[in-house]
Design a protein around this motif. Structure first.
Motif, PDB file in Angstrom:
ATOM      1  N   ASP A 123      11.141  17.537  33.968  1.00 12.30           N
ATOM      2  CA  ASP A 123      11.380  18.754  33.217  1.00 12.30           C
ATOM      3  C   ASP A 123      11.301  18.450  31.736  1.00 12.30           C
ATOM      4  O   ASP A 123      11.093  17.315  31.315  1.00 12.30           O
ATOM      5  CB  ASP A 123      12.748  19.321  33.568  1.00 12.30           C
ATOM      6  CG  ASP A 123      12.676  20.198  34.813  1.00 12.30           C
ATOM      7  OD1 ASP A 123      13.604  20.123  35.606  1.00 12.30           O
ATOM      8  OD2 ASP A 123      11.691  20.939  34.975  1.00 12.30           O
ATOM      9  N   HIS A 151      10.468  23.452  35.138  1.00  9.16           N
ATOM     10  CA  HIS A 151       9.899  23.827  36.431  1.00  9.16           C
ATOM     11  C   HIS A 151      10.000  25.333  36.659  1.00  9.16           C
ATOM     12  O   HIS A 151       9.139  25.907  37.352  1.00  9.16           O
ATOM     13  CB  HIS A 151      10.613  23.073  37.552  1.00  9.16           C
ATOM     14  CG  HIS A 151      10.156  21.650  37.683  1.00  9.16           C
ATOM     15  ND1 HIS A 151       8.886  21.315  38.074  1.00  9.16           N
ATOM     16  CD2 HIS A 151      10.797  20.478  37.476  1.00  9.16           C
ATOM     17  CE1 HIS A 151       8.755  19.993  38.110  1.00  9.16           C
ATOM     18  NE2 HIS A 151       9.908  19.470  37.740  1.00  9.16           N
ATOM     19  N   SER A 186       6.551  12.351  41.013  1.00  6.66           N
ATOM     20  CA  SER A 186       7.129  13.673  40.858  1.00  6.66           C
ATOM     21  C   SER A 186       7.240  13.986  39.378  1.00  6.66           C
ATOM     22  O   SER A 186       7.064  13.138  38.523  1.00  6.66           O
ATOM     23  CB  SER A 186       8.505  13.725  41.515  1.00  6.66           C
ATOM     24  OG  SER A 186       9.419  12.953  40.793  1.00  6.66           O
ATOM     25  N   ASN A 204      16.457  22.839  34.370  1.00  5.87           N
ATOM     26  CA  ASN A 204      15.418  23.290  35.297  1.00  5.87           C
ATOM     27  C   ASN A 204      14.426  24.249  34.660  1.00  5.87           C
ATOM     28  O   ASN A 204      13.598  24.838  35.356  1.00  5.87           O
ATOM     29  CB  ASN A 204      16.057  23.968  36.513  1.00  5.87           C
ATOM     30  CG  ASN A 204      16.995  25.095  36.119  1.00  5.87           C
ATOM     31  OD1 ASN A 204      17.041  25.516  34.965  1.00  5.87           O
ATOM     32  ND2 ASN A 204      17.768  25.589  37.080  1.00  5.87           N
ATOM     33  N   HIS A 261       4.534  17.750  34.068  1.00  2.00           N
ATOM     34  CA  HIS A 261       5.420  16.911  34.862  1.00  2.00           C
ATOM     35  C   HIS A 261       5.623  15.569  34.209  1.00  2.00           C
ATOM     36  O   HIS A 261       6.719  15.088  34.053  1.00  2.00           O
ATOM     37  CB  HIS A 261       4.818  16.693  36.257  1.00  2.00           C
ATOM     38  CG  HIS A 261       4.987  17.875  37.151  1.00  2.00           C
ATOM     39  ND1 HIS A 261       6.214  18.383  37.475  1.00  2.00           N
ATOM     40  CD2 HIS A 261       4.075  18.656  37.780  1.00  2.00           C
ATOM     41  CE1 HIS A 261       6.059  19.421  38.299  1.00  2.00           C
ATOM     42  NE2 HIS A 261       4.781  19.598  38.486  1.00  2.00           N
ATOM     43  N   HIS A 314      14.057  19.967  41.770  1.00  2.00           N
ATOM     44  CA  HIS A 314      13.238  21.020  41.159  1.00  2.00           C
ATOM     45  C   HIS A 314      11.773  20.874  41.549  1.00  2.00           C
ATOM     46  O   HIS A 314      11.095  21.869  41.835  1.00  2.00           O
ATOM     47  CB  HIS A 314      13.370  20.966  39.630  1.00  2.00           C
ATOM     48  CG  HIS A 314      14.786  21.068  39.158  1.00  2.00           C
ATOM     49  ND1 HIS A 314      15.177  20.641  37.899  1.00  2.00           N
ATOM     50  CD2 HIS A 314      15.906  21.530  39.756  1.00  2.00           C
ATOM     51  CE1 HIS A 314      16.471  20.844  37.765  1.00  2.00           C
ATOM     52  NE2 HIS A 314      16.936  21.383  38.873  1.00  2.00           N
ATOM     53  N   PHE A 315      11.305  19.654  41.570  1.00  2.03           N
ATOM     54  CA  PHE A 315       9.894  19.437  41.901  1.00  2.03           C
ATOM     55  C   PHE A 315       9.607  19.816  43.349  1.00  2.03           C
ATOM     56  O   PHE A 315       8.551  20.388  43.660  1.00  2.03           O
ATOM     57  CB  PHE A 315       9.537  17.970  41.645  1.00  2.03           C
ATOM     58  CG  PHE A 315       8.094  17.650  41.905  1.00  2.03           C
ATOM     59  CD1 PHE A 315       7.095  18.234  41.165  1.00  2.03           C
ATOM     60  CD2 PHE A 315       7.743  16.757  42.900  1.00  2.03           C
ATOM     61  CE1 PHE A 315       5.768  17.939  41.400  1.00  2.03           C
ATOM     62  CE2 PHE A 315       6.421  16.455  43.145  1.00  2.03           C
ATOM     63  CZ  PHE A 315       5.426  17.052  42.400  1.00  2.03           C
ATOM     64  N   ARG A 336       6.951  26.783  35.196  1.00  2.00           N
ATOM     65  CA  ARG A 336       5.779  26.543  36.047  1.00  2.00           C
ATOM     66  C   ARG A 336       5.790  27.470  37.264  1.00  2.00           C
ATOM     67  O   ARG A 336       4.736  27.955  37.693  1.00  2.00           O
ATOM     68  CB  ARG A 336       5.754  25.087  36.491  1.00  2.00           C
ATOM     69  CG  ARG A 336       5.501  24.104  35.349  1.00  2.00           C
ATOM     70  CD  ARG A 336       5.588  22.665  35.835  1.00  2.00           C
ATOM     71  NE  ARG A 336       4.570  22.360  36.822  1.00  2.00           N
ATOM     72  CZ  ARG A 336       3.342  21.942  36.513  1.00  2.00           C
ATOM     73  NH1 ARG A 336       2.997  21.803  35.240  1.00  2.00           N
ATOM     74  NH2 ARG A 336       2.478  21.670  37.457  1.00  2.00           N
ATOM     75  N   GLU A 348       9.404  23.552  43.659  1.00  2.00           N
ATOM     76  CA  GLU A 348       8.117  24.014  43.126  1.00  2.00           C
ATOM     77  C   GLU A 348       6.988  23.781  44.126  1.00  2.00           C
ATOM     78  O   GLU A 348       6.107  24.638  44.302  1.00  2.00           O
ATOM     79  CB  GLU A 348       7.813  23.295  41.812  1.00  2.00           C
ATOM     80  CG  GLU A 348       6.513  23.735  41.173  1.00  2.00           C
ATOM     81  CD  GLU A 348       6.161  22.893  39.965  1.00  2.00           C
ATOM     82  OE1 GLU A 348       5.003  22.963  39.522  1.00  2.00           O
ATOM     83  OE2 GLU A 348       7.038  22.169  39.470  1.00  2.00           O
ATOM     84  N   ASN A 354      16.061  16.910  38.592  1.00  3.98           N
ATOM     85  CA  ASN A 354      14.623  17.169  38.538  1.00  3.98           C
ATOM     86  C   ASN A 354      13.912  16.835  39.837  1.00  3.98           C
ATOM     87  O   ASN A 354      12.883  17.417  40.169  1.00  3.98           O
ATOM     88  CB  ASN A 354      14.018  16.369  37.385  1.00  3.98           C
ATOM     89  CG  ASN A 354      12.522  16.463  37.331  1.00  3.98           C
ATOM     90  OD1 ASN A 354      11.842  15.477  37.529  1.00  3.98           O
ATOM     91  ND2 ASN A 354      12.012  17.643  37.092  1.00  3.98           N
TER      92      ASN A 354
END
Length: 766
Positions: free
Chosen positions: A292, A522, A289, A519, A317, A433-434, A525, A437, A430
């Motif tokens: 950030d 991400h 993963s 965050n 990442h 967050h991934f 992104r 996303e 994080n």
């Protein structure tokens, strides 16, 4: 001398075996007993294959050693016994695998009450596993006679060594026909169903964790051995049982019905995530993963939607920075590339999960209670928790399947809105967050998969449907299975407004002297993913229509954000964190030059200049062609005769900058002085004068070295030309003397400059 040493090749083991009353433990005290056994020492193998010796070896790997024995040697004999039994010597394997008495003695280890000694369990598992690999048919027949074998294995599944033994039965049996028989036997013993029952809040943690890991490994092993690369592979009965709707429903009942524990929720979700992993024809890589810009790194294994992401797209990442590409190229494309290689995802798994989506939504809302924890940013009163994180992972995996009924249920529950709320609330997690996303990337890539992934048929698979008509002909939005999710994301979840609000909140926090939110990497992104979908993504038309329906003020803020703020953020993120423009070798470090006196720098510069002039053509004149070495007898002396013809071209013209530099050095070092003169008197002035004369080619030095030096730099004509020549001919060490350190003379030196030896031979060159 060498004959003083005992170089006899006779092992001490042979000497012990000559004794009539030698014991097994006496032999095991010898360090080379294992090497002698592998070397097929006949006398040793005969001794070890005796019934008494074999029984003692088996007892050592199954019986707990005495407690009174010294700790460092307590497990020495069991370890040596295990190595002897598994050293791949045919005589020992045949003796152990062919004697049912010895096998029963070994099998009795399972009849003990848990917990087992973990070290002895590893010796037992290694011994049985070795027999399964080398004497497969004999051992399988023996184990199938034991009615309680599977029950005993599951009883001790909390010991990792026994879990490994169970996986050996699934994966290490050859040939393929015998392996299929073993799989059918394990399926008849209801192995999968019994493992699922162990994932229950009433079971202890080790049993739940190992049962979950065993099921995950069975899924992966079954898919690898039944890959499309093999010719007409037979279906794996264990995999079919695990992918059935009934099995999934039973697992979910254990997770949610009754008391809920985080461990049970996590263990069960891990099995579901493994079942949802797309199967590929080629090797599958498991990406990590992301991280950030704050540098938090993600988990061990993530969903395989991004298994094909290019290194450039994933750079943000892994390196702790925001994405390098300006429009995040490759992130969304990776979800659509290679989709034809995806194998079917069992619809039994999807049908089993769909009624329980409300339970996972509730899990995201109110997970099992956790105590407050202290983090580097303060006390976290309500931690996110591993259970909620796995719930987010499951939602991301389900969105990548693009199942219309599941998409509609997620829209009804507003699960994506809840995930976006958690994205903002837990600004420093994080891992979460991934996953958010991944969810957004899956939704924005749905259009590329609308004709490939639809839940259908009682066959238990997601089948591709043939397209009809012109593929370029657009279909109505209402008929697209992905349109509901995309519209939901931008309208009800207000993705654009959330991006703008989160960015502005971070700007206000930083303007007030606070920290940049965790965050933001991400979030950048995600914003780039939306921009990419507008510029040419698979849902370009639909997203454009949705954005046109936004309020005018919001649309204007978004356009300004994309053109200015996001572009600037991408530009900053594309800049290398470390510039190599000003890097130079440590030997050229200016700080190192300040250690040496000015005289040494000048002499070194002159020496390097002369060597440079001398060697400019030396290599070419001294070179030899390949033909001159073709016949060694005829021309072996010819090349060395050419040395006399070498012409060193050294420019000794009176007007050259090299001559001026040479004269400055020589005149400086050949100056006579009386004993009455003060050696260090006016040394600073003389030194600076020498430097100025040598640099600018002037015949005399001004008493005001600093002032004249600046004046000479501004002059043109011949003096400037000579100065440029000196700079071009001398190496960098001489040129760097033009800095403030040289102009200031020797003020920074803690000791007077040393007198160096003159160069009488160099005057001959002139």
């Amino acid at each position: 001398m060498f004959w003083k040493f005992d170089l006899s090749t006779t092992s001490h083991v042979d000497k012990l075996l000559d004794k009539e009353d030698v014991t097994l433990r006496e032999l095991m005290d010898e360090d080379d007993i294992l090497q002698e056994c592998k070397a097929q020492n006949r006398k040793l193998l005969d001794f070890l294959c005796r019934q008494q010796s074999m029984e003692e070896l088996v007892s050592l790997v199954t019986q707990d050693p005495a407690l009174g024995v010294e700790e460092k040697v307590r497990f020495k004999y069991p370890n040596t016994a295990c190595e002897l039994l598994t050293c791949d010597v045919p005589q020992i394997s045949d003796r152990l695998g062919g004697d049912e008495t010895l096998l029963n003695l070994l099998y009795d280890f399972l009849n003990r009450e848990p917990p087992l000694n973990p070290l002895l369990a590893s010796f037992f598992s290694k011994t049985i596993g070795s027999l399964i690999a080398r004497r497969t048919a004999q051992v399988i027949v023996f184990l199938r006679k034991k009615d309680k074998f599977i029950s005993l294995l599951l009883k001790h599944i909390g010991t990792s060594a026994l879990m490994d033994l169970l996986l050996r039965l699934v994966s290490c049996v050859e040939p393929a026909g015998l392996r299929q028989e073993v799989l059918h036997w394990l399926n008849e013993e209801k192995l999968i169903q019994r493992l699922v029952e162990l994932i229950h809040p009433s079971q202890d943690e080790d049993r739940q964790s190992n049962a979950s890991q065993t099921l995950c490994d069975i899924v992966r092993l079954g898919r690898e051995q039944g890959s499309p690369l093999q010719e007409a592979p037979e279906p794996d009965p264990l995999l079919m049982a695990l992918e059935s709707q009934d099995c999934v429903e039973r697992l979910l009942r254990n997770m949610f019905d009754g008391a809920q524990t985080e461990l049970c929720l996590v263990s069960g979700t891990q099995v579901l995530l493994t079942l949802l992993e797309p199967r590929r024809a080629g090797p599958v890589s498991q990406p990590r993963s992301g991280v950030d810009s704050e540098g938090f790194q993600g988990g061990r294994r993530e969903q395989s939607c991004f298994e094909g992401v290019t290194p450039t797209a994933r750079q943000g990442h892994h390196l702790g920075t925001a994405p390098t590409p300006i429009r995040m190229e490759g992130l969304l494309d990776s979800c659509s590339q290679g989709l034809d290689r995806l194998c079917a995802v069992s619809s039994g798994v999807l049908r089993g999960i769909e009624p329980r989506l409300k339970d996972f939504h509730q899990l995201l809302l109110s997970p099992p209670k956790k105590a407050a924890i202290l983090t580097t940013i303060g006390v976290l009163e309500e931690p996110l928790g591993n259970a909620r994180l796995h719930g987010a992972r499951l939602v991301a995996a389900l969105l990548h399947t693009n199942t219309p009924s599941i998409n509609q249920e997620l829209c009804r529950l507003n699960t994506m809105g809840l995930l976006l709320d958690l994205f903002v609330k837990y600004a420093w997690n994080n891992f979460l967050h991934f996953q958010v996303e991944l969810c957004i990337a899956a939704i924005l890539s749905h259009s590329a998969r609308e004709d490939r992934a639809v839940a259908s048929g009682p066959e238990g698979a997601v089948e591709p449907l043939p397209s009809s008509g012109d593929p370029e002909t657009p279909r109505p939005a209402a008929s697209r299975p992905e349109s509901t999710m995309v519209t939901h994301l931008f309208q009800k979840c207000c993705l654009v407004q959330r991006i703008l609000e989160a960015w502005e909140a971070n700007d206000h926090t930083q303007a007030a002297g606070g920290m940049r939110r965790g965050n933001m990497g991400h979030l950048t992104r995600i914003a780039n993913a939306v921009v990419q979908s507008l510029e040419g993504g698979p849902v370009q038309t639909q997203v454009s229509e949705v954005l046109r329906g936004l309020p005018s003020d919001c649309r204007g803020r978004w356009e300004s954000f994309v053109e200015e703020t996001l572009t600037e953020a991408n530009r900053r993120n594309a800049v290398d964190l470390v510039s190599t423009h000003h890097l130079h070798p440590s030997s050229e470090d200016e700080d190192m030059e300040g250690v040496f006196p000015n005289e040494l720098s000048l002499q070194q510069a002159f020496s390097e200049y002369q060597v440079q002039q001398m060697t400019a053509t030396f290599v070419d004149q001294f070179g030899f062609s390949d033909e001159e070495f073709a016949e060694q007898d005829d021309s072996v002396n010819a090349p060395f005769d050419r040395i006399a013809e070498i012409n060193f071209s050294v420019d000794a013209d009176e007007d050259s900058p090299g001559a001026a530099l040479f004269e400055a050095c020589c005149s400086d070092h050949i100056q006579p002085f009386d004993e009455d003169d003060d050696l260090w008197e006016d040394e600073e002035t003389h030194c600076v004068a020498r430097v100025t004369r040598a640099r600018f080619g002037g015949p005399h030095a001004s008493e005001s070295c600093r002032k004249d030096g600046l004046e000479h730099r501004g002059q043109g004509g011949e003096e400037s030309s000579e100065a440029d020549g000196a700079r071009a001919g001398a190496p960098r060490a001489a040129v760097q003397e033009e800095g403030p350190r040289v102009e200031g003379g020797s003020e920074g030196l803690s000791a007077p400059p040393a007198r160096l030896q003159t160069w009488p031979p160099l005057r001959l060159w002139k």
